[in-house]
Scaffold this motif. Structure first.
Motif, short mmCIF file in Angstrom:
data_model
loop_
_atom_site.label_atom_id
_atom_site.label_comp_id
_atom_site.label_asym_id
_atom_site.label_seq_id
_atom_site.Cartn_x
_atom_site.Cartn_y
_atom_site.Cartn_z
N GLY A 44 0.80 -1.20 0.00
CA GLY A 44 0.00 0.00 0.00
C GLY A 44 0.83 1.25 0.00
O GLY A 44 2.02 1.22 0.32
N ASN A 45 0.23 2.35 -0.37
CA ASN A 45 0.94 3.61 -0.42
C ASN A 45 0.60 4.44 0.80
O ASN A 45 -0.10 4.00 1.71
N ALA A 46 1.09 5.68 0.82
CA ALA A 46 0.92 6.53 1.99
C ALA A 46 -0.54 6.83 2.25
O ALA A 46 -0.94 7.14 3.38
N GLY A 47 -1.38 6.76 1.22
CA GLY A 47 -2.79 7.06 1.39
C GLY A 47 -3.62 5.87 1.82
O GLY A 47 -4.83 5.97 1.93
N ALA A 48 -2.98 4.75 2.06
CA ALA A 48 -3.71 3.53 2.40
C ALA A 48 -3.45 3.13 3.85
O ALA A 48 -3.33 1.96 4.17
N VAL A 49 -3.38 4.11 4.73
CA VAL A 49 -3.03 3.84 6.13
C VAL A 49 -4.05 2.92 6.78
O VAL A 49 -3.67 1.96 7.48
N GLU A 80 -6.04 0.75 5.44
CA GLU A 80 -5.96 -0.59 4.87
C GLU A 80 -4.81 -1.37 5.51
O GLU A 80 -4.94 -2.55 5.86
N VAL A 81 -3.66 -0.70 5.66
CA VAL A 81 -2.50 -1.34 6.30
C VAL A 81 -2.82 -1.67 7.75
O VAL A 81 -2.48 -2.75 8.24
N ARG A 82 -3.49 -0.77 8.43
CA ARG A 82 -3.86 -1.02 9.83
C ARG A 82 -4.80 -2.21 9.94
O ARG A 82 -4.71 -2.99 10.91
N LEU A 83 -5.70 -2.37 8.98
CA LEU A 83 -6.60 -3.51 9.04
C LEU A 83 -5.84 -4.82 8.85
O LEU A 83 -6.12 -5.81 9.54
N VAL A 84 -4.88 -4.85 7.94
CA VAL A 84 -4.04 -6.04 7.77
C VAL A 84 -3.32 -6.36 9.08
O VAL A 84 -3.27 -7.52 9.53
N GLU A 85 -2.78 -5.33 9.73
CA GLU A 85 -2.09 -5.55 11.01
C GLU A 85 -3.05 -6.11 12.06
O GLU A 85 -2.69 -7.02 12.82
N SER A 86 -4.26 -5.56 12.11
CA SER A 86 -5.24 -6.03 13.10
C SER A 86 -5.63 -7.48 12.84
O SER A 86 -5.78 -8.27 13.78
#
Length: 279
Positions: A17-22, A24-30
């Motif tokens: 993901g890019n900088a605008g997909a924060v 989305e990245v957080r959901l993957v981490e969760s």
């Protein structure tokens, strides 16, 4: 004393993901934090699972419902199984995770999945979990077990940190055919029985299986893995998991037997077992 660690091999986490997909990245981490602990879902108990690897090919439009097989084919992602979850309404990753836990826990905790892609458009989300086709040709289980031993011994030759625990370099493990036979039996049972657990479908523990096979050592540890198709990936996954890593680096172990088994009708396709022991 017998040790049976409930830890599983897995693919390394790659945050896409890019900088605008924060979010989305957080959901993957969760999702990966959720998978990383033993869970109860829909009346079933699920083993701790490895983190899913973020794969950009699984990031599909959140709006619109293109046929999943066709969409992944267009992204050149060959797979044996895939599942898409669509959510409408969550304002952020925390709200999306709450919805997933409430309605889709069985999908999140399915050990067959190793990759993930998350997309979001406003309050619409699409989460795709998938397992790729097995990529390599494997030899006999004894040969691949020996390769696993080589990878483990290479890892043991260097000091490393396993989570919060520091380990010095450890002596190499020696191959033990009795442990290998017990490992093959459990891998075969998991593949044919379509389950993933240190507890066999017959109720036996890793220590029970080693003893039944005729192993006379008093200390036993076990790592298991699924859906990974090379010994290298299995070792990398275990090193990235504190519990597996600790088993692998444990200086009290001196012997190892390892094996894989494949059943194309099973959810994960391929299952690995490594039995650590000390006489």
């Amino acid at each position: 004393m017998r040790i049976g660690s409930s830890v599983m091999g897995f693919a390394l986490l790659l945050l896409a993901g890019n900088a605008g997909a924060v979010e989305e990245v957080r959901l993957v981490e969760s999702i990966n934090l959720y998978r990383g602990e033993v869970r109860s879902c829909a009346g079933q108990s699920f083993e701790a699972l490895p983190p899913l690897a973020a794969d950009e090919r699984l990031v599909l439009p959140a709006q619109g419902r293109a046929e999943l097989h066709r969409a992944l084919g267009a992204k050149a992602y060959p797979f044996t199984n895939a599942q898409a979850i669509s959510l409408s309404g969550p304002r952020d990753s925390q709200a999306a995770m709450t919805a997933l836990q409430e309605s889709y826990c069985q999908i999140l905790l399915d050990p067959q999945f190793v990759d993930i892609g998350v997309s979001r458009e406003g309050r619409d989300w699409r989460i795709v979990l998938a397992r790729p086709l097995l990529s390599g040709k494997l030899g006999a289980w004894q040969a691949e077990g020996q390769k696993l031993l080589e990878g483990i011994n290479a890892a043991r030759s260097q000091a490393r940190q396993c989570g919060a625990q520091a380990f010095d370099a450890a002596p190499p493990l020696a191959w033990n055919a009795t442990l290998g036979a017990a490992a093959e039996g459990h891998s075969r049972a998991m593949a044919n029985g379509n389950f993933f657990s240190h507890l066999g479908d017959d109720g036996r523990t890793p220590g029970d299986r080693a003893e039944l096979a005729g192993y006379e050592g008093g200390v036993i540890g076990e790592n298991i893995a699924a859906a990974l198709d090379t010994p290298r990936l299995v070792v990398e996954g275990w090193l990235a998991s504190p519990g597996h890593c600790a088993n692998l680096m444990n200086p009290h172990f001196s012997e190892l037997g390892a094996a894989y088994a494949v059943d194309p009708q099973s959810d994960a396709g391929i299952y690995w077992t490594a039995l650590f022991g000390a006489p």
